[in-house]
Design a protein around this motif. Structure first.
Motif, PDB file in Angstrom:
ATOM      1  N   ALA A   1       0.382  -0.641   0.024  1.00  0.00           N
ATOM      2  CA  ALA A   1      -0.095  -0.252   0.195  1.00  0.00           C
ATOM      3  C   ALA A   1       0.884   1.751   0.272  1.00  0.00           C
ATOM      4  N   GLU A   2       1.983   1.271   0.904  1.00  0.00           N
ATOM      5  CA  GLU A   2       3.299   2.535   1.116  1.00  0.00           C
ATOM      6  C   GLU A   2       3.547   2.827  -0.793  1.00  0.00           C
ATOM      7  N   ARG A   3       4.202   1.241  -1.122  1.00  0.00           N
ATOM      8  CA  ARG A   3       4.585   1.346  -2.556  1.00  0.00           C
ATOM      9  C   ARG A   3       3.723   2.470  -3.249  1.00  0.00           C
ATOM     10  N   ARG A   4       2.499   1.900  -3.725  1.00  0.00           N
ATOM     11  CA  ARG A   4       0.979   2.578  -4.626  1.00  0.00           C
ATOM     12  C   ARG A   4       1.729   4.088  -4.033  1.00  0.00           C
ATOM     13  N   LYS A   5       1.516   4.300  -3.004  1.00  0.00           N
ATOM     14  CA  LYS A   5       1.040   5.900  -2.416  1.00  0.00           C
ATOM     15  C   LYS A   5       2.760   6.692  -2.952  1.00  0.00           C
ATOM     16  N   VAL A   6       3.737   5.672  -2.603  1.00  0.00           N
ATOM     17  CA  VAL A   6       5.244   6.806  -2.853  1.00  0.00           C
ATOM     18  C   VAL A   6       5.129   6.747  -4.739  1.00  0.00           C
ATOM     19  N   ASN A   7       4.591   5.573  -5.769  1.00  0.00           N
ATOM     20  CA  ASN A   7       4.691   5.835  -6.886  1.00  0.00           C
ATOM     21  C   ASN A   7       3.504   7.033  -7.650  1.00  0.00           C
ATOM     22  N   ARG A   8       2.536   6.576  -6.578  1.00  0.00           N
ATOM     23  CA  ARG A   8       1.467   7.871  -7.541  1.00  0.00           C
ATOM     24  C   ARG A   8       2.401   9.113  -6.958  1.00  0.00           C
ATOM     25  N   LEU A   9       3.225   9.768  -6.602  1.00  0.00           N
ATOM     26  CA  LEU A   9       3.454  10.700  -6.004  1.00  0.00           C
ATOM     27  C   LEU A   9       4.540  10.867  -6.944  1.00  0.00           C
TER      28      LEU A   9
END
Length: 183
Positions: free
Chosen positions: A93-101
């Motif tokens: 979940a945190e990887r998805r957030k980082v990849n979005r930004l």
């Protein structure tokens, strides 16, 4: 001539022994990922508080899953700890957030603990004593200005604080008992 070399060798030996003892006390304790990040050298930006927390059952943080984040020249490194399943889900979940930004920044996942690496998430399982060494060997892919820009973006994401209580540590509170009432 041999006296300074002997003192230097003894100093190095004792330093390594103290470091090994410090890391052995961290194993299996909540917050080990944040404590390990304090051993990073210059060029890394990190916060001592976790960026994502999935609380344990009840009010105990012993079985909570946490994710810590560090930003450096190799990109973003996410370090998860806690029960294997919850820590892996939280890392994803945190990887998805980082990849979005920050879509073009490499993200590396480490999970502190034992067991096999999860091929679905791409996380690597490491012991606390090996995290800093593995992070220092990652290939560099960002410039210093890009590191500050990525860190600034991710800190803006972290404006929502995880549900960690502020103030008195609930595990260290002493009860006044019945006799401790004011009269």
């Amino acid at each position: 001539m041999f006296l300074p070399l002997g003192i230097l060798a003894a100093f190095i030996f004792l330093t390594r022994r103290a470091e090994r003892a410090a890391y052995s006390t961290l194993e299996g304790r909540p917050g080990a990922g944040g404590a390990v990040l304090q051993g990073l050298r210059r060029g890394w930006s990190y916060s001592e508080e976790p960026v994502a927390v999935e609380g344990g059952r009840g009010s105990h943080f012993q079985d909570a899953a946490m994710v810590f984040r560090a930003v450096g020249l190799p990109g973003v490194v996410l370090i998860g700890e806690g029960p294997t399943g919850r820590a892996s889900k939280l890392l994803l979940a945190e990887r998805r957030k980082v990849n979005r930004l920050t879509p073009n920044v490499p993200v590396t996942l480490y999970r502190i603990g034992t067991g096999d690496p999860n091929p679905k998430t791409g996380e690597e399982v490491v012991a606390p004593r090996d995290v800093v060494r593995k992070m220092s060997r990652l290939p560099k892919s960002l410039t210093k200005t890009e590191v500050t820009e990525v860190d600034r973006r991710l800190r803006a994401l972290g404006a929502q604080r995880p549900p960690i209580p502020k103030g008195i540590d609930p595990t260290r509170v002493r009860s006044m008992g019945r006799g401790g009432q004011f009269r």
